[in-house]
Each structure stands twice: as structure tokens, then as C-alpha cells.
Write a protein that holds these residues in place. Structure first.
Motif, PDB file in Angstrom:
ATOM      1  N   PHE A   1       7.294   0.513  -0.721  1.00 40.20           N
ATOM      2  CA  PHE A   1       6.565   1.390   0.208  1.00 40.20           C
ATOM      3  C   PHE A   1       6.861   0.999   1.665  1.00 40.20           C
ATOM      4  CE2 PHE A   1       3.759   1.171  -3.627  1.00 40.20           C
ATOM      5  CZ  PHE A   1       3.996   2.467  -4.079  1.00 40.20           C
ATOM      6  N   SER A   2       8.140   0.821   1.957  1.00 43.52           N
ATOM      7  CA  SER A   2       8.525   0.348   3.288  1.00 43.52           C
ATOM      8  C   SER A   2       8.302   1.397   4.371  1.00 43.52           C
ATOM      9  CB  SER A   2      10.001  -0.075   3.290  1.00 43.52           C
ATOM     10  OG  SER A   2      10.860   1.036   3.069  1.00 43.52           O
ATOM     11  N   ASP A   3       7.948   2.614   3.958  1.00 44.21           N
ATOM     12  CA  ASP A   3       7.609   3.658   4.936  1.00 44.21           C
ATOM     13  C   ASP A   3       6.140   3.575   5.355  1.00 44.21           C
ATOM     14  OD1 ASP A   3       7.127   4.326   2.204  1.00 44.21           O
ATOM     15  OD2 ASP A   3       6.781   6.411   2.747  1.00 44.21           O
ATOM     16  N   VAL A   4       5.378   2.648   4.760  1.00 45.30           N
ATOM     17  CA  VAL A   4       3.942   2.537   5.051  1.00 45.30           C
ATOM     18  C   VAL A   4       3.593   1.206   5.700  1.00 45.30           C
ATOM     19  CG1 VAL A   4       1.606   2.484   4.043  1.00 45.30           C
ATOM     20  CG2 VAL A   4       3.336   4.084   3.164  1.00 45.30           C
TER      21      VAL A   4
ATOM     22  N   HIS B   1      -7.816   5.469  -1.358  1.00 45.19           N
ATOM     23  CA  HIS B   1      -8.164   4.309  -0.546  1.00 45.19           C
ATOM     24  C   HIS B   1      -7.252   4.165   0.661  1.00 45.19           C
ATOM     25  CE1 HIS B   1     -10.361   3.209  -4.278  1.00 45.19           C
ATOM     26  NE2 HIS B   1     -11.223   2.753  -3.401  1.00 45.19           N
ATOM     27  N   CYS B   2      -5.972   4.426   0.500  1.00 42.69           N
ATOM     28  CA  CYS B   2      -5.074   4.367   1.656  1.00 42.69           C
ATOM     29  C   CYS B   2      -5.424   5.445   2.680  1.00 42.69           C
ATOM     30  CB  CYS B   2      -3.625   4.523   1.209  1.00 42.69           C
ATOM     31  SG  CYS B   2      -2.941   3.057   0.379  1.00 42.69           S
TER      32      CYS B   2
ATOM     33  N   CYS C   1      -5.414  -0.241  -2.503  1.00 42.39           N
ATOM     34  CA  CYS C   1      -4.467   0.790  -2.942  1.00 42.39           C
ATOM     35  C   CYS C   1      -4.446   0.921  -4.468  1.00 42.39           C
ATOM     36  CB  CYS C   1      -3.071   0.449  -2.432  1.00 42.39           C
ATOM     37  SG  CYS C   1      -1.781   1.594  -2.982  1.00 42.39           S
ATOM     38  N   GLU C   2      -4.444   2.165  -4.929  1.00 45.61           N
ATOM     39  CA  GLU C   2      -4.513   2.437  -6.363  1.00 45.61           C
ATOM     40  C   GLU C   2      -3.147   2.455  -7.040  1.00 45.61           C
ATOM     41  OE1 GLU C   2      -6.610   6.201  -6.608  1.00 45.61           O
ATOM     42  OE2 GLU C   2      -7.746   5.608  -4.836  1.00 45.61           O
ATOM     43  N   ASN C   3      -2.063   2.483  -6.262  1.00 50.95           N
ATOM     44  CA  ASN C   3      -0.740   2.712  -6.841  1.00 50.95           C
ATOM     45  C   ASN C   3       0.236   1.554  -6.700  1.00 50.95           C
ATOM     46  OD1 ASN C   3      -1.380   5.387  -7.618  1.00 50.95           O
ATOM     47  ND2 ASN C   3      -1.006   6.099  -5.521  1.00 50.95           N
TER      48      ASN C   3
ATOM     49  N   SER D   1       0.834  -1.203   0.000  1.00 47.20           N
ATOM     50  CA  SER D   1       0.000   0.000   0.000  1.00 47.20           C
ATOM     51  C   SER D   1       0.867   1.250   0.000  1.00 47.20           C
ATOM     52  CB  SER D   1      -0.916   0.004   1.236  1.00 47.20           C
ATOM     53  OG  SER D   1      -1.587  -1.244   1.364  1.00 47.20           O
ATOM     54  N   CYS D   2       0.472   2.225  -0.820  1.00 46.92           N
ATOM     55  CA  CYS D   2       1.311   3.420  -1.000  1.00 46.92           C
ATOM     56  C   CYS D   2       1.165   4.417   0.139  1.00 46.92           C
ATOM     57  CB  CYS D   2       0.983   4.094  -2.331  1.00 46.92           C
ATOM     58  SG  CYS D   2      -0.604   5.004  -2.351  1.00 46.92           S
ATOM     59  N   GLY D   3       0.012   4.427   0.804  1.00 44.90           N
ATOM     60  CA  GLY D   3      -0.213   5.343   1.913  1.00 44.90           C
ATOM     61  C   GLY D   3      -0.773   6.694   1.520  1.00 44.90           C
TER      62      GLY D   3
END
Length: 395
Positions: free
Chosen positions: A148-151, A94-95, A103-105, A88-90
Motif C-alpha cells: 500500500f505504498s500509495d497510502v 477505519h482508514c 485497517c481491516e485489509n 494501511s489500505c486507505g
């Protein structure tokens, strides 16, 4: 590195493959310390999920140590993390509303057409679960790239061993969301179809949310025993007519809520299920949805149905009339894992939630093919398999 790869129906192999690399500033590389075989992995093993290619690395329940980070990652080398199976992009719509599994990305643009054609919209990215969900390499491997390891990843404290937190990656939040989607009220009677890992966690969650009675439905004696130990009443569908038993147990009213934790490969001798088995075997793409069909008929008018079990295609003879005429509410979907991880981690630390009871076998990664075979063929005793990269194989 060594990784478990898919090569066809019931053909998985541990092979040497290329190590993952950082390709995006938000990436991280995780050295896997524990990874599990999920019930939904068996759908891949059985060849009933489309979009797999020979050599794809499987696995979406995993955790480990951060060994490399991109410049935009918020993780640090040396941290222990559990990685949600949903990528998930965050930042998308949706996020932002915590619908992380939509998630759209996270599904690359070039991979989106097939799932959009099937479902009306592209699926989000998932680890190790076909090219419909992005074609990402999974975690049944020594190392894995985490976008997306920040999310997504959940940093876990060192005093909690892997076995206590590993299932934050999927099945624990999946069971929790299943119970939440059932909108459980005080004094509710809830029935859970399937006492596998997700079903057992759904039972645990439903009781924690205040259900007066929870009834577990399965045919494997050991699974039913585990459900009973959690506090559920049980029905063996090989020995009882489920709908009649539920009516008798509820004084003829029916259950308030149902949870279908079975999904697309249901067992049973109902004629429509037998026909669906044949169609699925010959590649027509029909889901075996007898659990959801049975649940819809068993739920009382005005009741609720929650569906965490995985479905991938179409189904025949669905009781749409029962859904409409009885006014049943239905909620389903891949789990929004990141919505639940902080709360469930706290519950694990406080001793409110236990996950270790589920683990029946721990194997080296090199024995993953045996783990898949036994988890598939011996589900009464092989309730959950954890794989350990680096663990020595038994002689």
C-alpha cells in the motif's frame, strides 16, 4: 541482502536473506538508509510478544530511497520516504475515518485468526512485529517491501537529513497522539510515566498543546535530565512514592491527565508487579501493567488516562473500581501514524519540533545485536539507537 532476524529470547542475528520483491501492484521496494530500534522492539527481544517465528525480520521504524515500484504505486524511483509502521489500505471504514492502525485489509486473511481470538477483532498489519500483525518483514534490513505504498510513505525533502525525520515512522506521532488522547486543556497538570523515547515526545507534545505543568516519571537519571530539559518537572520513582508526590505537587487534587508510556514491562518493587514479573518470565502471559495501575490511582476524579505503551495480553489486579468510581476516561491504541505525519513534518521543517536530541548511538546494521543488547541493558545512556545499512563496522 543483510537483515536483522529473530531466533528466540535475546537472540537476534544479522543474516543474509532473500531480497524482497514486488508482489502487489501497490507495492514499492525501499532501500533502507536509516532504521531505529524501538522500545517496543525490546518486547520482541524479551520474548513476551506471541506470534514470532525464527528468521522473522524485525524493525518498524525506517526510511530510505524508493528503488522499485509496482504499477499502482504513487511513488517514484529516487524519492526519499519515511514509512509509517502501520500498514494501511486507505479504503476501508477505519482508514476512511483516519483510524489507520485499525485497517481491516492489511493483515492477510490467513493471519487474522490468532489476533482475533486474543482481542475480539483481527489486528492491522505492522512491519516487523510478529505474525499476529501479518508477518511482514521489517525494516532493520538493507531493503524492504512496502505494501500500500500509495497510502503510507511520507516523501521528505532532500534538505532534511534522516535523523530529523526518521521518527515520523512511529515514536514522534505516537507521542503526539498520546498527548492528544489525554485531551489536554489549558492549565492542566499532566504526568507521563516513562521518559523513554515515546514518553519524551509525549512531554514535548503536551507542552506544545498548552499543558501548564508536565511531570515526567522514571528512574534513569539521564532520561529524567532529558525530560527536565524539555520543560518537565520530574519524579524518580526509586526515590519517591509517586502518588504521594503527585498529590503534594497538586495541592491534594491529583493530576488532570496521565500518559502511560511504559507498557507491558514496567519496573518497580510493588508486590503485584513483582508477581507479574515472575508470571511473565514463566510464560503465563501476564502484562506488567503497574504504570497504568498507578496512573489510575493518581489521576483526579474526572481525569483522563492515555495509554500509548504497548500491552499484548492480560493483567492481574487491575483497579477497575478506581476507573469506574472516579469516572476516569481512558484512551489507548496503536498510533494512527498517517493522520499526523503531514502536520509533524511541517513542524520539523519550521524548527518547532526537534527529534535529534534523542539519538545517543548510531551503529552499522551489522552491529544491530549489540545495539539491542545495550539498548536493553543500559537504558540510562542508550536512549535511542539508529542503525545504518552500508555503514562500515567499527574496528
Amino acid at each position: 541482502m543483510r537483515a536483522l532476524t529473530w531466533h528466540g529470547t535475546k537472540d537476534v542475528r544479522v543474516e543474509t536473506v532473500d531480497d524482497p520483491e514486488i508482489v502487489n501492484p501497490r507495492d514499492a521496494i525501499v532501500k533502507v538508509t536509516s532504521t531505529a530500534i524501538c522500545g517496543s522492539d525490546l518486547h520482541l527481544y524479551d520474548g513476551v510478544i506471541p506470534g514470532l517465528m525464527a528468521g522473522d525480520i524485525l524493525g518498524h521504524e525506517f526510511m530510505g530511497e524508493v528503488v522499485e515500484t509496482g504499477p499502482a504505486s504513487t511513488l517514484r524511483k529516487g524519492q526519499r520516504v519515511v514509512v509509517p509502521f502501520t500498514i494501511s489500505c486507505g479504503g476501508c471504514f477505519h482508514c476512511r475515518v483516519e483510524q489507520y492502525s485499525a485497517c481491516e485489509n492489511s493483515n492477510p486473511v490467513e493471519k487474522q485468526d490468532a489476533s482475533a481470538a486474543l482481542y475480539g477483532h483481527p489486528m492491522a498489519g505492522l512491519f516487523g512485529y510478529s505474525h499476529l500483525t501479518g508477518g511482514y518483514s521489517g525494516g532493520q534490513a538493507e531493503y524492504v517491501r512496502v505494501p500500500f505504498s500509495d497510502v503510507g510513505p511520507v516523501v521528505v525533502p532532500d534538505h532534511l537529513e534522516d535523523e530529523k525525520v526518521l521518527f515520523l515512522s512511529d515514536i514522534l506521532p505516537t507521542g503526539w497522539m498520546a498527548a492528544e488522547n489525554a485531551e489536554i486543556q489549558p492549565d492542566d497538570t499532566v504526568a507521563v510515566w516513562g521518559c523513554g523515547p515515546v514518553g519524551l515526545f509525549a512531554i514535548q507534545a503536551a507542552l506544545a498543546m498548552g499543558a501548564a505543568r508536565v511531570i515526567g516519571i522514571d528512574h534513569y537519571p539521564h532520561r529524567l535530565e532529558l525530560a527536565h530539559k524539555l520543560g518537565a518537572e520530574t519524579i524518580n520513582f526509586r526515590e519517591s512514592h509517586v502518588r504521594e508526590a503527585l498529590l503534594e505537587m497538586t495541592g491534594g487534587i491529583g493530576i488532570d491527565a496521565a500518559i502511560d508510556a511504559v507498557g507491558m514491562e514496567a519496573h518497580g518493587f510493588a508486590i503485584d508487579n513483582i508477581i507479574d514479573v515472575v508470571k511473565q518470565k514463566v510464560g503465563i502471559g501476564i502484562d506488567r501493567a503497574s504504570a497504568s495501575k498507578q496512573a489510575l490511582l493518581a489521576v483526579r476524579p474526572g481525569g483522563r488516562l492515555s495509554v500509548p505503551g504497548v500491552y499484548g495480553g492480560m493483567t492481574d489486579k487491575f483497579p477497575l473500581g478506581a476507573l469506574m468510581e472516579k469516572g476516569i476516561q481512558v484512551r489507548a491504541g496503536q498510533t494512527h501514524v498517517q493522520r499526523y505525519t503531514d502536520r509533524l513534518l511541517a513542524m520539523i521543517e519550521e524548527g518547532v519540533v526537534d527529534t535529534t536530541f534523542l539519538i545517543s548511538h548510531t551503529l552499522p546494521l551489522e552491529e544491530a545485536p549489540r545495539g539491542y543488547r545495550c539498548f536493553h541493558d543500559e537504558q540510562n545512556t542508550w536512549t535511542k539507537v539508529v542503525l545504518k545499512p552500508g555503514m562500515e563496522a567499527q574496528q
